[in-house]
Design a protein around this motif. Structure first.
Motif, PDB file in Angstrom:
ATOM      1  N   VAL A   1      -5.240 -16.901   0.633  1.00 15.27           N
ATOM      2  CA  VAL A   1      -4.118 -17.211   1.354  1.00 15.27           C
ATOM      3  C   VAL A   1      -3.925 -18.619   1.349  1.00 15.27           C
ATOM      4  N   ARG A   2      -5.160 -19.618   1.442  1.00 14.72           N
ATOM      5  CA  ARG A   2      -4.876 -20.986   0.759  1.00 14.72           C
ATOM      6  C   ARG A   2      -3.987 -21.221  -0.379  1.00 14.72           C
ATOM      7  N   ARG A   3      -4.348 -20.550  -1.322  1.00 18.97           N
ATOM      8  CA  ARG A   3      -3.654 -20.809  -2.595  1.00 18.97           C
ATOM      9  C   ARG A   3      -2.356 -20.487  -2.697  1.00 18.97           C
ATOM     10  N   VAL A   4      -1.732 -19.350  -1.941  1.00 16.59           N
ATOM     11  CA  VAL A   4      -0.431 -19.019  -1.955  1.00 16.59           C
ATOM     12  C   VAL A   4       0.243 -19.455  -0.614  1.00 16.59           C
ATOM     13  N   SER A   5      -0.346 -20.354   0.258  1.00 17.49           N
ATOM     14  CA  SER A   5       0.307 -20.718   1.392  1.00 17.49           C
ATOM     15  C   SER A   5       1.995 -21.409   0.958  1.00 17.49           C
ATOM     16  N   PRO A   6       1.916 -22.032  -0.103  1.00 14.27           N
ATOM     17  CA  PRO A   6       3.462 -22.439  -0.235  1.00 14.27           C
ATOM     18  C   PRO A   6       4.411 -21.254  -0.355  1.00 14.27           C
ATOM     19  N   PRO A   7       4.164 -20.357  -1.212  1.00 18.42           N
ATOM     20  CA  PRO A   7       5.032 -19.382  -1.595  1.00 18.42           C
ATOM     21  C   PRO A   7       5.358 -18.497  -0.393  1.00 18.42           C
ATOM     22  N   LEU A   8       4.068 -18.322   0.699  1.00 19.68           N
ATOM     23  CA  LEU A   8       4.028 -17.650   1.614  1.00 19.68           C
ATOM     24  C   LEU A   8       5.150 -18.218   2.874  1.00 19.68           C
ATOM     25  N   ILE A   9       4.890 -19.507   2.892  1.00 16.33           N
ATOM     26  CA  ILE A   9       5.875 -20.051   3.994  1.00 16.33           C
ATOM     27  C   ILE A   9       7.133 -20.375   3.454  1.00 16.33           C
ATOM     28  N   ASN A  10       7.254 -20.369   2.137  1.00 15.90           N
ATOM     29  CA  ASN A  10       8.549 -20.096   1.666  1.00 15.90           C
ATOM     30  C   ASN A  10       9.348 -18.939   2.185  1.00 15.90           C
ATOM     31  N   ASP A  11       8.528 -17.794   2.245  1.00 14.81           N
ATOM     32  CA  ASP A  11       8.941 -16.425   2.511  1.00 14.81           C
ATOM     33  C   ASP A  11       9.421 -16.598   3.664  1.00 14.81           C
ATOM     34  N   PHE A  12       8.562 -17.259   4.798  1.00 12.73           N
ATOM     35  CA  PHE A  12       9.018 -17.279   6.139  1.00 12.73           C
ATOM     36  C   PHE A  12      10.149 -18.111   6.423  1.00 12.73           C
ATOM     37  N   VAL A  13      10.290 -19.059   5.726  1.00  9.42           N
ATOM     38  CA  VAL A  13      11.367 -19.994   5.779  1.00  9.42           C
ATOM     39  C   VAL A  13      12.816 -18.893   5.259  1.00  9.42           C
TER      40      VAL A  13
ATOM     41  N   LEU B   1       4.764 -11.368  12.382  1.00  8.47           N
ATOM     42  CA  LEU B   1       3.574 -10.799  12.688  1.00  8.47           C
ATOM     43  C   LEU B   1       3.334  -9.357  11.900  1.00  8.47           C
ATOM     44  N   PHE B   2       4.449  -8.595  12.086  1.00  8.81           N
ATOM     45  CA  PHE B   2       4.646  -7.322  11.553  1.00  8.81           C
ATOM     46  C   PHE B   2       4.584  -7.527  10.001  1.00  8.81           C
ATOM     47  N   VAL B   3       5.144  -8.511   9.405  1.00  3.21           N
ATOM     48  CA  VAL B   3       5.197  -8.591   7.997  1.00  3.21           C
ATOM     49  C   VAL B   3       3.813  -8.979   7.443  1.00  3.21           C
ATOM     50  N   LEU B   4       3.140  -9.936   8.217  1.00  2.00           N
ATOM     51  CA  LEU B   4       1.844 -10.316   7.813  1.00  2.00           C
ATOM     52  C   LEU B   4       0.844  -9.184   7.753  1.00  2.00           C
ATOM     53  N   ALA B   5       0.879  -8.267   8.838  1.00  2.00           N
ATOM     54  CA  ALA B   5      -0.027  -7.283   8.794  1.00  2.00           C
ATOM     55  C   ALA B   5       0.400  -6.084   7.678  1.00  2.00           C
ATOM     56  N   VAL B   6       1.671  -5.883   7.491  1.00  2.00           N
ATOM     57  CA  VAL B   6       1.955  -4.673   6.764  1.00  2.00           C
ATOM     58  C   VAL B   6       1.837  -5.439   4.980  1.00  2.00           C
ATOM     59  N   ALA B   7       1.939  -6.625   5.054  1.00  2.00           N
ATOM     60  CA  ALA B   7       1.745  -7.082   3.616  1.00  2.00           C
ATOM     61  C   ALA B   7       0.240  -7.365   3.116  1.00  2.00           C
ATOM     62  N   LEU B   8      -0.554  -7.568   4.346  1.00  2.00           N
ATOM     63  CA  LEU B   8      -2.014  -7.630   4.080  1.00  2.00           C
ATOM     64  C   LEU B   8      -2.518  -6.361   3.619  1.00  2.00           C
TER      65      LEU B   8
ATOM     66  N   LEU C   1       0.958 -12.097  -1.580  1.00  6.66           N
ATOM     67  CA  LEU C   1      -0.692 -12.054  -1.266  1.00  6.66           C
ATOM     68  C   LEU C   1      -1.449 -11.458  -2.536  1.00  6.66           C
ATOM     69  N   ARG C   2      -0.913 -10.306  -3.135  1.00  2.37           N
ATOM     70  CA  ARG C   2      -1.577  -9.602  -4.063  1.00  2.37           C
ATOM     71  C   ARG C   2      -1.911 -10.684  -5.291  1.00  2.37           C
ATOM     72  N   ALA C   3      -0.702 -11.450  -5.567  1.00  8.87           N
ATOM     73  CA  ALA C   3      -0.913 -12.519  -6.609  1.00  8.87           C
ATOM     74  C   ALA C   3      -2.269 -13.454  -6.464  1.00  8.87           C
ATOM     75  N   GLY C   4      -2.147 -14.040  -4.980  1.00  6.32           N
ATOM     76  CA  GLY C   4      -3.196 -14.699  -4.617  1.00  6.32           C
ATOM     77  C   GLY C   4      -4.626 -14.221  -4.680  1.00  6.32           C
ATOM     78  N   LEU C   5      -4.773 -12.843  -4.269  1.00  5.28           N
ATOM     79  CA  LEU C   5      -6.111 -12.136  -4.533  1.00  5.28           C
ATOM     80  C   LEU C   5      -6.392 -12.128  -5.768  1.00  5.28           C
ATOM     81  N   LEU C   6      -5.465 -11.949  -6.794  1.00  8.95           N
ATOM     82  CA  LEU C   6      -6.024 -11.623  -8.018  1.00  8.95           C
ATOM     83  C   LEU C   6      -6.160 -13.028  -8.683  1.00  8.95           C
ATOM     84  N   SER C   7      -5.634 -14.007  -8.235  1.00  5.96           N
ATOM     85  CA  SER C   7      -6.027 -15.228  -8.881  1.00  5.96           C
ATOM     86  C   SER C   7      -7.377 -16.045  -8.529  1.00  5.96           C
ATOM     87  N   ILE C   8      -8.052 -15.277  -7.556  1.00  2.59           N
ATOM     88  CA  ILE C   8      -9.351 -15.765  -7.448  1.00  2.59           C
ATOM     89  C   ILE C   8     -10.327 -15.288  -8.345  1.00  2.59           C
ATOM     90  N   HIS C   9     -11.263 -16.272  -9.002  1.00  5.34           N
ATOM     91  CA  HIS C   9     -11.803 -15.776 -10.275  1.00  5.34           C
ATOM     92  C   HIS C   9     -12.962 -14.837  -9.738  1.00  5.34           C
TER      93      HIS C   9
END
Lengths: 286, 242
Positions: free
Chosen positions: A208-220, A91-98, A173-181
């Motif tokens: 978030v949808r676009r980066v969900s695989p790497p995101l969950i990877n980090d949570f694993v 939870l903290f990671v998501l808040a800080v990272a966002l 998340l930043r990579a995801g935000l920048l990848s949106i056209h």
């Protein structure tokens, strides 16, 4: 127009029956090859391990059923701490990272000092090995004797891993935000939405949808790295297993702990697969 | 050169191609016309082996390409296809888009492939853009590059699937000019199109499809001035400017 019979009644040509038979033979052949090669490769691996000169000794010290049963309840208890740590830190990671990701993406000059801090934060905490951060926070922060700083090991652990993983996840998340056209930003603004509304309702959900695989990877990875907190004295699954092995001179407890981590990781991995496939289906129509 | 016999294809219960018979001679330009959903695109996709057909034969020269033992990659090497959405590779420059096939698949040397690509780009008036990336080009320019990319593979047969359907009307002419050039050069072309004026003027033969069947085929002259079938007349009445 001459009427041909509808599809269901259509009789396949002899040539097509040949083709279909060939395809069925081919797919049977592929299935057989897959099965045989799997059995051969796995069988060889097992043979190599079982025939190793030290196998009997390894079996007794790492895979002993009696020790497994005996250490299981202790490790289960301790693993509950890993779960609580993981859920809290996530939870903290998501808040800080966002927060960090958004600060770094927003093109506002007034935010410059914050942007510099955010960039420094990701550079520094991604650069330091996670174990080192755990040790520095775990032993350094209490030594500061600051008023209001938590001294409980649990919260020190939460702080340490949040600092480390916040930096990684912020970059994802930043990579995801920048990848949106850019046209998505423009379309949101064109509907009269503010920058904040466009970010919240249009860009962020897509990112978030676009980066969900790497995101969950980090949570694993985070879920496993809760074991690093054993170094500052938290008795979680790994530490409990070590305690058991230290008193019995048998390492089966470590394997039991490993199984706990795997069992929690697998559902996360399947969940990622499911999410990926669902968004592919929805957005690409496949 | 291309012979199609009793080709059928269904998606579940939905019959898309219902016994197509068609032959195309070398150098011929055949335009497929018909409403959306009449099977034009599916037919082209079947010819490029992008779909597995339910029944019927396709022969390219003396090869039966519906034979399941043929290697589809090898067949596709001799067939070029261009889609409605240009599908240039966004991470490659215009020049690399045109040369990647000849270099990686045909094994041409970089210098040779690039010399040929520059020639082709020059002919479509885009040699100045060879270092640009696809996103920097207009839709019409992208589609012209996509045509050239297919031609650079020196295919026996060129399949064009509504190549102008996604374009601004102002840009359609430029793309059709390129297709006209390719036709004049002797390329064998099968194209699905809604551009009736172009079909009338440039095609050797018009094939009208409806509900997955060939309703009528003939010369542009015959189809556009004296269609035999009622369905053809109906379709043309709706799609030809009065």
């Amino acid at each position: 127009m001459t009427s041909t019979p509808p599809r269901a009644d259509r009789v396949l040509s002899a040539r097509q029956l040949e083709r279909n038979a060939y395809r069925i033979r081919q797919s049977r052949r592929r299935a057989t090859i897959a099965a045989v090669s799997t059995i051969v490769v796995l069988g060889l691996l097992v043979l190599v391990v079982v025939n190793a000169p030290g196998w009997e000794r390894v079996r007794l010290t790492y895979f002993d059923w009696g020790h497994a049963k005996e250490s299981f309840p202790k490790i289960l208890d301790a693993f509950w701490l890993n779960i609580r740590l993981f859920l809290t830190i996530e939870l903290f990671v998501l808040a800080v990272a966002l927060l960090i990701a958004v600060i770094r993406v927003i093109p506002s000059p007034a935010l410059m000092p914050l942007k510099i801090i955010a960039a420094l934060y990701t550079d520094v905490f991604r650069g330091i090995p996670t174990l080192l951060i755990v040790l520095l926070v775990g032993f350094g922060v209490p030594a500061l004797n600051l008023n209001g700083m938590p001294t409980s090991l649990f919260w020190l652990g939460v702080i340490a891993l949040t600092l480390s993983y916040g930096a990684y996840v912020a970059e994802v998340l930043r990579a995801g935000l920048l990848s949106i056209h850019p046209t998505q930003w423009a379309s949101g603004r064109a509907l009269g939405m503010s920058y904040r509304q466009t970010l919240r309702h249009i860009v962020l959900p897509q990112a978030v949808r676009r980066v969900s695989p790497p995101l969950i990877n980090d949570f694993v990875a985070l879920q496993k790295d809760t074991a690093l907190l054993s170094t500052i004295g938290l008795v979680e699954a790994l530490r409990a297993a070590q305690v058991y092995s230290a008193s019995t001179f048998n390492f089966t407890s470590l394997c039991v702990a490993a199984v706990f981590f795997i069992v929690v990781t697998i559902p996360l991995a399947r969940f990622t697969d499911w999410l990926t496939i669902r968004s592919l289906r929805r957005e690409n129509g496949i | 050169m291309l012979r199609i016999k009793d080709l059928t294809k269904a998606y579940g219960d939905h019959v898309v191609l219902d016994g197509i018979d068609l032959s195309v001679a070398r150098g011929e330009v055949v335009c497929l016309i018909g409403a959306s959903g009449s099977g034009k695109s599916t037919l082209l996709r079947c010819l490029d082996l992008l779909e597995i057909t339910d029944d019927g034969d396709i022969w390219l020269d003396d090869r039966e390409i519906t034979d399941p033992t043929v290697d589809p990659d090898e067949i596709r090497r001799s067939i070029g296809i261009v889609f409605q959405s240009y599908n240039l590779f966004p991470h490659l420059s215009v020049l690399d888009n045109v040369t990647i096939g000849p270099r990686r698949v045909l094994g041409q040397k970089r210098a040779e492939a690039e010399r040929r690509a520059h020639e082709l780009l020059d002919r479509i008036g885009l040699d100045g853009k060879s270092d640009a990336y696809p996103d920097a080009l207009s839709g019409g320019q992208q589609q012209r590059v996509a045509l050239i990319r297919a031609v650079a593979m020196q295919p026996k047969l060129l399949l064009l699937d509504e190549v102008t359907a996604a374009l601004d009307p102002m840009l359609v002419g430029d793309v059709l000019d390129v297709v006209r050039d390719l036709a004049a050069e002797g390329h064998t072309i099968v194209m699905a199109t809604h551009e009736m004026a172009f079909a009338r003027e440039s095609a050797d033969r018009i094939v009208f499809l409806a509900d997955g069947r060939i309703v009528e085929e003939g010369t542009p002259e015959q189809i556009f001035t004296a269609p035999r079938e009622a369905r053809t007349r109906e379709f043309l009445a709706r799609h030809l400017p009065a």
